[in-house]
Structures are given as structure tokens and as C-alpha cells.
Design a protein around this motif. Structure first.
Motif, PDB file in Angstrom:
ATOM      1  N   GLN A  69      -3.548   4.429   4.409  1.00  0.00           N
ATOM      2  CA  GLN A  69      -4.364   4.593   3.202  1.00  0.00           C
ATOM      3  C   GLN A  69      -5.151   5.898   3.222  1.00  0.00           C
ATOM      4  O   GLN A  69      -5.709   6.314   2.215  1.00  0.00           O
ATOM      5  CB  GLN A  69      -5.316   3.419   3.055  1.00  0.00           C
ATOM      6  CG  GLN A  69      -4.553   2.130   2.834  1.00  0.00           C
ATOM      7  CD  GLN A  69      -5.455   0.948   2.596  1.00  0.00           C
ATOM      8  OE1 GLN A  69      -6.526   1.097   2.052  1.00  0.00           O
ATOM      9  NE2 GLN A  69      -5.018  -0.215   3.001  1.00  0.00           N
ATOM     10  N   LYS A  73      -4.050   0.267  -8.722  1.00  0.00           N
ATOM     11  CA  LYS A  73      -3.673   1.686  -8.602  1.00  0.00           C
ATOM     12  C   LYS A  73      -3.045   2.184  -9.903  1.00  0.00           C
ATOM     13  O   LYS A  73      -3.249   3.329 -10.286  1.00  0.00           O
ATOM     14  CB  LYS A  73      -2.681   1.874  -7.454  1.00  0.00           C
ATOM     15  CG  LYS A  73      -3.343   2.125  -6.121  1.00  0.00           C
ATOM     16  CD  LYS A  73      -2.285   2.407  -5.063  1.00  0.00           C
ATOM     17  CE  LYS A  73      -2.806   2.095  -3.691  1.00  0.00           C
ATOM     18  NZ  LYS A  73      -1.760   1.929  -2.707  1.00  0.00           N
ATOM     19  N   SER A  74      -2.232   1.332 -10.552  1.00  0.00           N
ATOM     20  CA  SER A  74      -1.541   1.813 -11.760  1.00  0.00           C
ATOM     21  C   SER A  74      -2.216   1.325 -13.047  1.00  0.00           C
ATOM     22  O   SER A  74      -1.563   1.085 -14.042  1.00  0.00           O
ATOM     23  CB  SER A  74      -0.064   1.413 -11.719  1.00  0.00           C
ATOM     24  OG  SER A  74       0.149   0.269 -10.953  1.00  0.00           O
ATOM     25  N   ASP A  78       0.816  -1.222   0.000  1.00  0.00           N
ATOM     26  CA  ASP A  78       0.000   0.000   0.000  1.00  0.00           C
ATOM     27  C   ASP A  78       0.845   1.266   0.000  1.00  0.00           C
ATOM     28  O   ASP A  78       0.398   2.314  -0.451  1.00  0.00           O
ATOM     29  CB  ASP A  78      -0.907   0.045   1.253  1.00  0.00           C
ATOM     30  CG  ASP A  78      -1.968  -1.044   1.207  1.00  0.00           C
ATOM     31  OD1 ASP A  78      -2.261  -1.513   0.103  1.00  0.00           O
ATOM     32  OD2 ASP A  78      -2.478  -1.410   2.276  1.00  0.00           O
ATOM     33  N   THR A 117      -1.613  -2.884  -6.122  1.00  0.00           N
ATOM     34  CA  THR A 117      -0.705  -2.004  -6.862  1.00  0.00           C
ATOM     35  C   THR A 117      -1.107  -1.967  -8.336  1.00  0.00           C
ATOM     36  O   THR A 117      -1.080  -0.908  -8.962  1.00  0.00           O
ATOM     37  CB  THR A 117       0.756  -2.509  -6.732  1.00  0.00           C
ATOM     38  OG1 THR A 117       0.981  -2.851  -5.384  1.00  0.00           O
ATOM     39  CG2 THR A 117       1.760  -1.466  -7.157  1.00  0.00           C
TER      40      THR A 117
END
Lengths: 242, 197
Positions: free
Chosen positions: A124, B192-193, A81, B189
Motif C-alpha cells: 500500500q 478507491k474507484s 489492494d 476497491t
């Protein structure tokens, strides 16, 4: 054979031998406990052993005072994260390094375990940096060096608390601290319950907890604060200057 | 029972990565049984390699030439510099055949636990190379580990003063990877990308 199962947060991993590693975990019911992990450098296990990750651990040894070995399974990857954010990543490293270096082994500290989990969750969100300061204050308290920020140590006043005494760790009100203000530490408003989280306040919070961690915990062992903790404060100093 | 020379040979072989005393004994026996076809050529190759292989003063790669064949190649794009942790990573990237720029081998990653600081790696040298006006982009190709990413952030801070764009390899779903087998961290991840298709 002694065996226990618990949830734990990975605090540090030291390579041992060609493929193994000595892993230090902060567990819910058994405190900080180290153990040997077979194949710690294998592609399967490497990702589990990133610091800050929450794992399900089975520890076993022949006797309580032995190093023992761990079988670990990933529960939640907190490291993933924060990996792309330099400041959050440094804060995670700092929290793990502080817990690893200060907490005694095999002594349960459920408050610190739950606090660390809450801190990992807070990464977060936006107010994680204030949570980090609260976590360090919690760590100091758990180590027996709690700060009293509720009333003035000199007058007993509960209003206008803007300083902290570097000796007693107690709050000092503005009128009482006026003549000593150069020597007192700043008390950030969010530690008085105010919803103000400016970068300057976070830096003051880091300076406050850093002072007590250094002088009450690390200096006793003739050592400095862990490198990630120094780096975290440095990042806020740089931000202030920019 | 075993002669001192053989003992010495076994001891040396057992120091190689992945080999213990038992497998070293097997390897030593295999070498001795194939003296002409394997042992002598291997010893000559080892001696020759130790004699001629040098570290490239530019990128810290290993080669027989100095500067190495990659740094000496005029066909490569001098505007891109790819930062890798060690030579094995450089070889892996070269194997893809899709990168035509130059490299910089750091020789490790920053690690507070192991006491590895910026001066133990070739980071100051990297900053000097990135300061070259021909360099447009620095690609950081370090492992997606805490130490790798800490080093990546540190390098990115160091290169702020240079007039270069600093990029990083993407993290996410590997080719041939199945989503239900991926760990939570990699999936998060990758989410997110995500990019538009």
C-alpha cells in the motif's frame, strides 16, 4: 482426529474435482501446509481463496502425513489492494509462488510468515519494491543461503561496498572488485542502508536475489524461477529501456 | 442388474458438470420414463447441435452461422470490442442488453499454475483485431480475480502499440448489495474507484 488453528497466507489454489480445491497456506506456526477445501469454486469461497489473502484456518486430518482439509475464513484481503496495479500484482504473485515452491511442508518459518505479512502491508506504500527485495533476501536466509552484505569478502572493508560475489554471496568493495567487475553482481545502495530507491537499483536488487534463488535453490531441482518472478524482473527491464 | 446400454448412458450423463453417478442415474431413469416427450427430442437436439454449431472465426463465440450472428450484425458498433473469458460471460453481457459492440472470447485466463500462456488463449488474434483502424475502444470484461486481472494487465500491455483506448469493467458494490455484508477487499476497491455524483 488431528486438528489445529492458525493464521495463514494463501500461496496457491489448485482445482480438484468439480467444486473442491487443494489450497497451500503459509501459516504462522505450522509453516507451509496444504489442505483440501470443499466448495473452493463456490461464489462464497472463491473470493477468500485469492492468493495473498490472509485467512484464519482450521486444518484437520486423521494423521499428520495426510492431506487434510481446511475450513477457512477471510481475515484480510491483500489481493484486492493490488489487483489494479500490474507490477504490485506480479510482485504478490511472485512472492506467493516463491514461498510455495521453496519452503518445506509442515516446518514452521515464523520469520518468513511475518516478513510476508509485512510485505503485503508494504504494497500500500511507495517503497514496496525495496521491501520485496528484502523479503527475497530473507527467504534466501531462511532457506540457508543467507547473503553477507556487511563487509568485503576479500579485504574485510566495511566501506565502499558496491559489488556482490556471485559465488559466495558476500559483498565486495570497489577497489577489491575492480578487476572482476564484469563478473560481479551490483549491490544496490539501499541494501547498504542508503535511502536511494531508483528503478535501476530495484532492478539490480532483483538480479542479485534472482541469481541466488536460481543457482542455489531452483537449479538444485532442475527448474527455473517461477513465471511471475521472471515476469516481475522483465517489467523492470522494460521500464529501464523506456 | 442394469443393462450395458443404460450403464453407458449413466456414465455419459455423470460426466456433465454438476452431476455425479447418483444424479446421473436419476436423470437416466427420468429420460427413459419420458422416452417420447423428452429422450428422443433431446437426442435429436444433441445430434443437430453437434452437427451445426461452430466456433466463430472472428470472436470465438459459438453459433450455427459463421461468422456468428453478433459479428454479422451491421447494427452493432464496430468501434468497440469487449474481451470476455468465455462464452458464458458473453451471454451474461448480452442479457443486459446495454452493450451494442462486438466481442472477443479469450477461452480462459493466463495461469502460471495451470500452464496457460498467451499462445493458449486467443490474445494474438485479439491484438490483430484491435489493430483494425475502425476499433476505438477495447473493454476488458474479465473476472476480478488474480488470474483475470493478470490477463487484463497483459492484454493492456499487448494493445499499447494499437491506437485504441483500453478500459476495464468497474469493481465495487453490486446493485442491491448491502455495505455491511461486503468483504473488505470489495469495499476497499469500491472506495478507491468512487466517483462524483
Amino acid at each position: 482426529m488431528i486438528q489445529w488453528q492458525d493464521s495463514g497466507i494463501v500461496l496457491s489454489v489448485r482445482p480438484h474435482g468439480e467444486n473442491g480445491g487443494i489450497v497451500s497456506l503459509l501459516t504462522a506456526s505450522h509453516g507451509r501446509a496444504a489442505g483440501y477445501v470443499y466448495g473452493a469454486t463456490s461464489t462464497k469461497t472463491r473470493g477468500v481463496l485469492e492468493i495473498g489473502n490472509l485467512v484464519s484456518a482450521t486444518w484437520q486430518a486423521r494423521a499428520h502425513d495426510q492431506l487434510g482439509s481446511y475450513a477457512l475464513e477471510l481475515e484480510k484481503s491483500y489481493a484486492a489492494d493490488v489487483i489494479s496495479d500490474a507490477v504490485r500484482l506480479t510482485a504478490l504473485q511472485s512472492a506467493c509462488a516463491l514461498a510455495d515452491k521453496t519452503l518445506p511442508e509442515h516446518e514452521a518459518h515464523p520469520a518468513i510468515f511475518n516478513g510476508t505479512l509485512a510485505l503485503m502491508e508494504s504494497f500500500q506504500g511507495e517503497l514496496w519494491d525495496a521491501s520485496y527485495i528484502f523479503w527475497e533476501i530473507g527467504l534466501l536466509k531462511e532457506l540457508g543461503f543467507g547473503l553477507d552484505l556487511t563487509r568485503c569478502v576479500a579485504t574485510g572493508a566495511v566501506e565502499d561496498l558496491i559489488y556482490v560475489s556471485p559465488k559466495s554471496g558476500c559483498a565486495v568493495s570497489a577497489p577489491a572488485g575492480e578487476i572482476y567487475k564484469e563478473r560481479l553482481l551490483a549491490l544496490p545502495p539501499f541494501l547498504r542502508g542508503e535511502a536511494r530507491f531508483e528503478e535501476e537499483d530495484i532492478l539490480n536488487g532483483l538480479k542479485l536475489t534472482g541469481h541466488f534463488l536460481l543457482n542455489r535453490v531452483f537449479s538444485l531441482a532442475n527448474s527455473n524461477l517461477p513465471e511471475p518472478r521472471l515476469r516481475l524482473e522483465e517489467k523492470y527491464v522494460k521500464r529501464q529501456k523506456a | 442388474m442394469i443393462g450395458t446400454e443404460i450403464e453407458h448412458l449413466i456414465k455419459l450423463i455423470s460426466k456433465l458438470p454438476g452431476l455425479g453417478p447418483r444424479s446421473a442415474r436419476r436423470a437416466a431413469l427420468h429420460l427413459l420414463k419420458n422416452r417420447e416427450s423428452l429422450m428422443l427430442p433431446l437426442s435429436q437436439a444433441l445430434g443437430k447441435a453437434a452437427e451445426v454449431i461452430v466456433e466463430c472465426p472472428e470472436c470465438h463465440n459459438l453459433d450455427t452461422a459463421s461468422p456468428c450472428s453478433i459479428c454479422a450484425s451491421p447494427a452493432r458498433d464496430r468501434g468497440i470490442l469487449c474481451v470476455v473469458e468465455d462464452i458464458a460471460d458473453l451471454w451474461a453481457l448480452e442479457k443486459t442488453g446495454s452493450y451494442r459492440g462486438y466481442y472477443h472470447v479469450l477461452g480462459g485466463t493466463l495461469s502460471a499454475l495451470d500452464g496457460v500462456g498467451p499462445d493458449d488463449l486467443s490474445i494474438p488474434h485479439l491484438a490483430r483485431r484491435a489493430g483494425d483502424e475502425r476499433v476505438r475502444e477495447v473493454i476488458i470484461a474479465l473476472n476480478a480475480t488474480i488470474d483475470g486481472q493478470t490477463t487484463a494487465h497483459y492484454i493492456s500491455d499487448c494493445l499499447q502499440a494499437c491506437n485504441v483506448s483500453v478500459t476495464q469493467l468497474a469493481h465495487g458494490v453490486p446493485i442491491g448489495g448491502q455495505i455491511d455484508y461486503l468483504d473488505d477487499g470489495t469495499l476497499a476497491t469500491a472506495l478507491k474507484s468512487r466517483k462524483a455524483i
